[in-house]
Structures are given as structure tokens and as C-alpha cells.
Write a protein that holds these residues in place. Structure first.
Motif, PDB file in Angstrom:
ATOM      1  N   TRP A 200       8.988   1.498  -1.714  1.00 39.02           N
ATOM      2  CA  TRP A 200       8.608   1.088  -0.522  1.00 39.02           C
ATOM      3  C   TRP A 200       9.571   0.750   0.426  1.00 39.02           C
TER       4      TRP A 200
ATOM      5  N   THR B 234      -4.216   3.341  -7.954  1.00 40.32           N
ATOM      6  CA  THR B 234      -4.022   2.121  -6.717  1.00 40.32           C
ATOM      7  C   THR B 234      -5.626   1.367  -6.923  1.00 40.32           C
TER       8      THR B 234
ATOM      9  N   SER C 114       1.927   7.239  -6.783  1.00 40.66           N
ATOM     10  CA  SER C 114       1.029   6.012  -6.837  1.00 40.66           C
ATOM     11  C   SER C 114      -0.322   6.667  -6.068  1.00 40.66           C
ATOM     12  N   LEU C 115      -1.210   7.014  -6.830  1.00 44.57           N
ATOM     13  CA  LEU C 115      -2.557   7.812  -6.127  1.00 44.57           C
ATOM     14  C   LEU C 115      -3.876   7.253  -6.777  1.00 44.57           C
TER      15      LEU C 115
ATOM     16  N   ASP D 139       0.895  -1.330   0.163  1.00 44.34           N
ATOM     17  CA  ASP D 139       0.320   0.151  -0.117  1.00 44.34           C
ATOM     18  C   ASP D 139       0.947   1.220   0.033  1.00 44.34           C
ATOM     19  N   SER D 140       2.142   1.152  -0.041  1.00 41.08           N
ATOM     20  CA  SER D 140       3.058   2.280   0.059  1.00 41.08           C
ATOM     21  C   SER D 140       2.897   3.213  -1.223  1.00 41.08           C
ATOM     22  N   SER D 141       2.744   4.474  -0.748  1.00 36.80           N
ATOM     23  CA  SER D 141       2.459   5.274  -1.828  1.00 36.80           C
ATOM     24  C   SER D 141       3.992   5.858  -2.537  1.00 36.80           C
ATOM     25  N   TRP D 142       4.832   5.244  -2.132  1.00 31.07           N
ATOM     26  CA  TRP D 142       6.390   5.550  -2.768  1.00 31.07           C
ATOM     27  C   TRP D 142       6.545   4.359  -3.826  1.00 31.07           C
TER      28      TRP D 142
ATOM     29  N   THR E 260       7.936  11.815  -3.809  1.00 32.51           N
ATOM     30  CA  THR E 260       6.860  10.740  -3.716  1.00 32.51           C
ATOM     31  C   THR E 260       5.551  11.320  -3.348  1.00 32.51           C
ATOM     32  N   ASP E 261       5.738  12.650  -3.219  1.00 28.88           N
ATOM     33  CA  ASP E 261       4.468  13.472  -2.715  1.00 28.88           C
ATOM     34  C   ASP E 261       4.421  14.655  -3.427  1.00 28.88           C
TER      35      ASP E 261
END
Length: 377
Positions: A86, A234, A177-178, A79-82, A135-136
């Protein structure tokens, strides 16, 4: 920030090549992640340099040595948004929780306060050699805001250090990752359902940040020579539902700069859903003027999409579940001895001839019994 000027320091009697080798050994990384903490401070953490083009489908994130992997650890990782970074995120979180601070930690610039000359020399070396990873979008927006420094709101030595690095930065990676709704915002007729909702408003702000990003990069990073963008959504839906051209259209002008190498790592497309009007197909890109070019301004590399996903609920994570994408038969026992290239070509041929791989797999799964993803949806 105060400095102790040490013009007679012994380190400056060493040749510059050796000094740079010392800096490389001291910092010990070719990449640095730049993120914002919950308090708004800057966190600089070491990058473990994963291969962005590799097929990171989620199996590699299972805790090792366990037949039944720790569900929470595995779910949090997938589930990592990176994205493929991750492990970088996990390492950074572990250090922050333990209160560790190294040369890339929350006080990562403290060793530079010893000497002003040393500060600027290491800063120059880092700008040339380091690849910075974001990553943001919220962090990118703040760091690339030209008004922050002028308003005197840097807030920390780390943020001041990063802002002084930016003008000379040469390499940048953006990994996002959105939710699918973020990418749908760029469609010609985006959904306006629940447009007053808090989550929708948040995604709208992110979308506006994304649209402004190319201009911000051009203004704040004049020496940028390599920009790599990694994208995924996602949702369970195929990546092919995304209008890639609409998402990346605003980067085309930036990509036409003769001094910038811009490339995108995107998931593979389902052959029946490929649409030249929406997707980058066969290395042919149509610009805003409608003219085509055999050398597209945005170079696209295709990769396997992350297959294992996890959903966070009010009570925590459920079991990771398997998401199908092209090639759909990837990871199944029936094609285990077929190479990925052969599988892609076989599946594409079958689909174009009217043989639906999704139906074949559903029937085979029904005959062979449930999978882990069926048991833990």
C-alpha cells in the motif's frame, strides 16, 4: 527509439563489477512495480520492499501522530488493492500527481536512450537482479501477451523496455487483493446470480486471465526462477471460505519445474474450517492425480490476514472497520500479553473442544462496551 552508440564511452573502461554497482546506486531499488496507467501506458515505480509474510493487519497504515486518524487517508490505505504494498502505491500516486518523473517514473527509461550498449547492459543487469511486482491482473495480461510486440502496439519506450526485459526476468511477485466473488468463480459450483451484470462480467474476465496466467508465465518468462503469489479477498468472510486448491490448481504444473521456486503467502485458516480437499493443510498437497506428496509443488506460508477494512460508497469512504479472522482473539485486550503462537494454539485447542472464541468475544464485547468498529461499522 534511437540510440547514440558510444563504444568509446569512459564508463566502459570501468570493470563490469563497478559498473553494476553504479547501476544499483543509480536505480536505488531491489524491486520495481509494473502497472498500467489510465491511458494504457506503463508506469515503473520503486518498491519499498515490505515484508509479505508480516502481520500487516491495517494498524500500521494509520496516519502517525494522531489520536483520531484522518479517516480518508486511513480508509484509502486499508482499501489499497496493492495489499502490503500500500505504501508503494501511495508513493507512486503522489509522484504522478505532482508530475515528478524519476528513473522509475512514467519516463523511467529515458536515461537509457543515451547509448545502445548501455541500454542492453543495464537491461541485462535488471533482469538478473530486480524483482518485478504486479498487483493488477489486467496489467499482467497485457504485459505477458506475446502478440503485443509482434503487432507493433507497444505504444511507449517503457512498454518496449519491459517487453525486452521479460525473457530474462528471474524474479516475479504477484500481489492480488480482490473481491470474494473472484475466488468463488473457481468453486465446483460457482454462483451464476446476475451473471450478465457488468461487475460479474469483469470478474469473469479476471478469472479467465488468472487461469491463463501459468501458461503465459511459462512461455514469456523462460528464465523465471522465483515466483511468489500473495492473495487475499476483501470481504468480511473468513479466508477459509476460499477453495485454495481450486484457485491455485492451474499453477501446480508450473510449480513442478525443477528450476522454479514457487511459493504462496496465504492467510491463516480457521481450525474448524480446515478441509484438505479445499485447503493446503499440514504441508501436504494433493495434486490433480490425487496422489499426495510430503514435498508439495506449491509451498504455502501462512500469515495474519488484514483486519482493518474500508468500504467505498457513492459519497466516499466510511470509517475503517475490523474484520475477524483466525486467530479471532488477536488484537483484543484480554490476550494482549499472549504471543501469537501461543494464541493460535490456545484458540485451536478451544475450538476443537467446542469452546467458540467468537461467542466468548461477543459476550465480552457486550459487557465491556462498544469498540471503534461498532461505532463506525
Amino acid at each position: 527509439m534511437s540510440y547514440e552508440l558510444q563504444l568509446a564511452s569512459g564508463i566502459f573502461r570501468i570493470p563490469i563489477e563497478i559498473r553494476r554497482a553504479i547501476y544499483a546506486d543509480l536505480i536505488n531499488t531491489a524491486g520495481i512495480h509494473i502497472t498500467l496507467s489510465a491511458q494504457g501506458g506503463v508506469q515503473l515505480t520503486r518498491c519499498l520492499e515490505p515484508d509479505l509474510a508480516a502481520g500487516n493487519v491495517g494498524d500500521e497504515r494509520r496516519p502517525p501522530g494522531e489520536w483520531a486518524p484522518n479517516r480518508l487517508i486511513w480508509a484509502r490505505r486499508v482499501d489499497s488493492s496493492w495489499g502490503p504494498h500500500w505504501e508503494c502505491e501511495e508513493t507512486a500516486l503522489a509522484k504522478f500527481k505532482e508530475g515528478h518523473e524519476d528513473s522509475q517514473g512514467t519516463s523511467g527509461c529515458s536515461f537509457l536512450t543515451i547509448c545502445k550498449r548501455l541500454y542492453f547492459e543495464i537491461q541485462s543487469w535488471m533482469s538478473e537482479q530486480m524483482c518485478y511486482h504486479m498487483t493488477d491482473l489486467a496489467a499482467a495480461s497485457r504485459l505477458l501477451n506475446p502478440n503485443i510486440a509482434s503487432l507493433g502496439t507497444l505504444g511507449s519506450p517503457e512498454l518496449s523496455f519491459i517487453h525486452s526485459l521479460l525473457p530474462n526476468t528471474t524474479k516475479l511477485d504477484i500481489i492480488l487483493s480482490l473481491p470474494l466473488a473472484f475466488f468463488q468463480h473457481f468453486q465446483p459450483h460457482p454462483s451464476t446470480q446476475d451473471e450478465d451484470g457488468e461487475e460479474v462480467q469483469h470478474l469473469k474476465v479476471l478469472a479467465e486471465t488468472w487461469l491463463a496466467l501459468p501458461q503465459s508465465l511459462g512461455n514469456r518468462l523462460p528464465n523465471l526462477r522465483r515466483l511468489r503469489i500473495w492473495l487475499d479477498h476483501t470481504d468480511r468472510s473468513y479466508w477459509s471460505v476460499v477453495d485454495e486448491r481450486a484457485v491455485l490448481r492451474h499453477f501446480e504444473q508450473l510449480a513442478r519445474s525443477p528450476h522454479l521456486d514457487l511459493s504462496c503467502d496465504l492467510p491463516k485458516l480457521h481450525p474448524l474450517q480446515e478441509d484438505p480437499a479445499r485447503h493446503f493443510v499440514n504441508n501436504d498437497v494433493v495434486g490433480e492425480s490425487g496422489s499426495s506428496s510430503s514435498l508439495p509443488p506449491i509451498q504455502v506460508r501462512r500469515r495474519l490476514r488484514q483486519r482493518w477494512r474500508a468500504k467505498r460508497t457513492d459519497v466516499g469512504y466510511g470509517w475503517p472497520y475490523w474484520v475477524r479472522d483466525f486467530p479471532l482473539a488477536f488484537g483484543t485486550a484480554w490476550f494482549i500479553d499472549v504471543s501469537l503462537e501461543e494464541l493460535e494454539q490456545l484458540e485451536k485447542t478451544m475450538e476443537l473442544e467446542g469452546i467458540r472464541m467468537e461467542e466468548l468475544l461477543s459476550n465480552a464485547q457486550h459487557l465491556s462496551g462498544p469498540t471503534l468498529a461498532d461505532i463506525h461499522p
